[in-house]
Design an enzyme around this catalytic site. Sequence first.
Site, PDB file in Angstrom:
ATOM      1  N   GLU A 157      35.204  10.432  23.797  1.00  8.25           N
ATOM      2  CA  GLU A 157      34.360   9.326  23.333  1.00  8.25           C
ATOM      3  C   GLU A 157      34.490   8.078  24.204  1.00  8.25           C
ATOM      4  OE1 GLU A 157      35.068   8.792  19.156  1.00  8.25           O
ATOM      5  OE2 GLU A 157      34.523  10.854  18.703  1.00  8.25           O
ATOM      6  N   ASN A 217      34.611  14.980  26.201  1.00  5.66           N
ATOM      7  CA  ASN A 217      34.018  15.255  24.888  1.00  5.66           C
ATOM      8  C   ASN A 217      33.389  13.979  24.340  1.00  5.66           C
ATOM      9  OD1 ASN A 217      33.799  17.239  22.692  1.00  5.66           O
ATOM     10  ND2 ASN A 217      35.196  15.931  21.550  1.00  5.66           N
ATOM     11  N   HIS A 261      27.662  16.502  15.884  1.00  4.25           N
ATOM     12  CA  HIS A 261      27.627  16.071  14.487  1.00  4.25           C
ATOM     13  C   HIS A 261      26.195  15.608  14.203  1.00  4.25           C
ATOM     14  CE1 HIS A 261      31.949  16.297  14.016  1.00  4.25           C
ATOM     15  NE2 HIS A 261      32.134  15.530  15.066  1.00  4.25           N
ATOM     16  N   GLU A 292      32.138  20.304  17.969  1.00  2.64           N
ATOM     17  CA  GLU A 292      32.492  19.787  16.642  1.00  2.64           C
ATOM     18  C   GLU A 292      31.288  19.872  15.693  1.00  2.64           C
ATOM     19  OE1 GLU A 292      34.395  15.952  16.850  1.00  2.64           O
ATOM     20  OE2 GLU A 292      35.354  16.427  18.763  1.00  2.64           O
ATOM     21  N   ASP A 294      28.601  20.206  12.908  1.00  2.00           N
ATOM     22  CA  ASP A 294      28.205  20.220  11.492  1.00  2.00           C
ATOM     23  C   ASP A 294      26.804  19.623  11.415  1.00  2.00           C
ATOM     24  OD1 ASP A 294      28.824  17.397  11.719  1.00  2.00           O
ATOM     25  OD2 ASP A 294      30.834  17.782  10.984  1.00  2.00           O
TER      26      ASP A 294
END
Length: 529
Positions: A157, A217, A261, A292, A294
Amino acid sequence: MSRRSNRSRIRSTVIVLSTAALVAAGAATVSTSIAEAATGDSLGVAASKAGMFFGVAASPGRLSSFVGQEFTQLTPENEMKPETIAGSGGSIQNTGNADTLVNYAQNNNMIVRGHTMVWYSQAGSLQGANQSTLNNFIKNALLKWGNKITYWDVVNESLDDNNSGKRRNQWPHTLDKDSNNDGDFLDDADTDYIRDSFKQARQVVQSNNLKTKLCINDYDIEGLTVKGGGKNNKADAMYDIVKKYSQAPYKYIDCVGFQSHFNDNPNSIITNDLEANIRRFGELGVEVHLSELDIDDDLSNNDIGTGQADNYRKVVRACLNVPKCTGITVWGISDSESWRSSERGLLFTGGNGSYQKKAAYTAVLNELKKGRPTDPTPTDPTPTDPTPTDPTPTDPTPTDPTPTDPTPTDPTPTDPTPTDPTDEAACRISYTDNTWNSGFTAAVTISNTGDTPVSGWTLAWTWPGNQKITSSWNATVTQSGSAVTARNAGHNAAITAGGTASFGFQGSYSGTNTTPENFTLNGSACTVS
């Protein structure tokens, strides 16, 4: 919704039914014992058959037998973050829970993603440290687990929110120095903590003969565009970083994680150009992971049945369609155990080891079972059939018993060969587009079907409609009216005989987005497949 700075992070593990399949897809080499462990009808097994891994983020309290049966990769949620394991001076401490996860993964033939080394949000005792301390921590973390960890998120990040395309201004960016004030920190004279952290990690990996792959990432970098069709500046900024530090002379970055996400934030939706963005990163030679994943039920109008299932299907298919997309990791097992539990974004309901499959689970499993698309290249080797079936030198010799006369006057072997290349162009173009509303992306692959290597290339074509190119990657693409010219980037200038080079672009159109067919490579016409 806004991002939470303290959310969990996960990376995927692989069950390998065929090690060769994973290697062909560009994935890391994994323990050969994994092949024997993959049994049953699960996400991990289906993914392995498609040459990729399907993993989960979990904490030690979630490690029921279910995890090893369903998934082939494991990412610690919080157990390897600097806030948990970083000690003074970059030392390593409090690794008991991380060791539990690594041991579980080894016992269940799963691969591990280390998450994460350098992160502004949960830096713990590293907060405010200098690069030397960061380097100590990077070295200690790599050596602590060695080859037990297949992938490490070295930097996490690093880019700012709200699609600015800029780097964050928090530590560790305060370590950076922009020598020429151009704002990108990518010049050789600049001080860049991203470059310096990856440089340290690469040196440790090489000097200790580790096979660990080094990843960067981030979130909101999934699509080429954001809601409304605007340019995804954050994705472009990440692309520039990966392009710089994955190529010579650096070759520091092996993989990039799209956190994925997906929610109702305008920068986080599932765009139609997700696959094209995955592809352009893959064309740099790095592995791409949906690290990651979702999917918020807001994106399906609160429908966690077929609506959410279709969103998952689209995302999984986008990965499967790109050979360098080698793994998917969901960020948690069930909705109730998720850091975003109210958004019901995962594949299971239930908890405490007793889980029920949602429609999204079935959609993902079925999509994985379909596998990757059939590569058109195997059908192209048909040119090798005509050559063996045309052994003209063997026919004339029996019918012409005067060996001395015909040979000088009948140089038949020299005649057919010049006529072959003229019958078929020395280049072949594969053009694949992804069209929506008034926009599209296109992936172009140039195949050198001749016998001579190409050193530097210019591909030209004319649009049959009113298409306009708005951005490109892996080539410099210019347009004048309907005429388009694409020139190689530095890393793909050479195309060996039988080799390929690829690039892509994004554009707009109205009416019909017709595929061009009049491609020329360095002035010579190409066939289109």
